[in-house]
Enzyme design. Structure first.
Site, PDB file in Angstrom:
ATOM      1  N   GLU A  56       0.703  -1.439   0.119  1.00 55.75           N
ATOM      2  CA  GLU A  56      -0.254  -0.450  -0.370  1.00 55.75           C
ATOM      3  C   GLU A  56       0.807   1.471  -0.051  1.00 55.75           C
ATOM      4  OE1 GLU A  56      -3.803   2.210   2.294  1.00 55.75           O
ATOM      5  OE2 GLU A  56      -3.154  -0.215   3.058  1.00 55.75           O
ATOM      6  N   GLU A  94       4.124   5.227 -19.714  1.00 57.37           N
ATOM      7  CA  GLU A  94       2.710   5.272 -20.828  1.00 57.37           C
ATOM      8  C   GLU A  94       2.912   7.219 -21.325  1.00 57.37           C
ATOM      9  OE1 GLU A  94       1.377   5.281 -15.864  1.00 57.37           O
ATOM     10  OE2 GLU A  94       2.904   6.157 -17.458  1.00 57.37           O
TER      11      GLU A  94
END
Length: 217
Positions: A56, A94
């Site tokens: 996390e 990306e």
């Protein structure tokens, strides 16, 4: 495709444990410049184990690793695969994919693209991906994510919602996806992928968060 060319290294602390426990050992990672993007076919196993670990709180994981496969369907079916690595500075992985790998989209062909990324896109990248998909309706993108990047932030949530609205299929990586990436994109030296102890629980946690985000559109 260009292979890793700049290999100045530095020692960092890294979690690594084949038995699922967290060990700390010194490993060598590439010391990238602020605007460097690296392309390759298979990454070192310790990169994958560290960068794709679905914790996390991702302290020290300041890069994005993007594993991709492209299936081009037309008169002949062609397939290509590899990975992109960035340093979260300059161009992100990306954007580098669309700038350096998938540069042109032939409207007469259909493309099935699958990404497995170490972290979900930032808001700016999500917007750029959605824009690319709107320009190329014959491109079908499925995005598997190991972790959700800053998922509490409204702009990040909006970015994920924007991706879904653009037709991108958003998924959280589970054990089967980790195993696939390990065998496809990792220089694993013939070793089998060994899941860490809380992989499944962490996947379920992120899956729940993603579902909450995408339902609030």
């Amino acid at each position: 495709m260009a292979e890793n060319t700049k290999k100045d290294t530095k020692k960092i602390e890294q979690e690594e444990g084949a038995d699922g426990e967290a060990d700390t050992e010194k490993v060598e990672l590439l010391d990238l410049g602020p605007f460097e993007i690296i392309f390759g076919q298979r990454m070192p196993s310790y990169f994958f184990k560290f960068q794709f670990k679905n914790v996390e709180y991702s302290s020290g994981r300041n890069k994005t690793f993007l594993c991709y496969s492209i299936e081009q369907q037309g008169k002949e079916c062609e397939r290509s695969e590899g990975y992109v690595e960035d340093e979260h500075t300059g161009m992100h992985a990306e954007e580098a994919f669309f700038t350096n790998i998938f540069q042109e989209c032939d409207g007469s062909l259909s493309y099935a693209i699958i990404w497995h990324v170490s972290s979900s896109p930032c808001a700016a990248c999500a917007s750029k991906i959605a824009e690319q998909l709107s320009k190329c309706p014959n491109v079908h993108l499925t995005l598997f994510m190991a972790r959700l990047f800053m998922w509490e932030e409204p702009e990040i949530q909006q970015g994920l919602q924007q991706l879904q609205a653009a037709g991108c299929r958003l998924r959280i990586m589970k054990a089967s996806e980790y195993n696939y990436c390990w065998n496809t994109f990792v220089d694993n030296e013939g070793q089998a992928f060994v899941p860490w102890e809380d992989l499944q629980d962490s996947s379920m946690f992120y899956e729940g968060k993603l579902l909450e985000i995408l339902q609030h559109v």
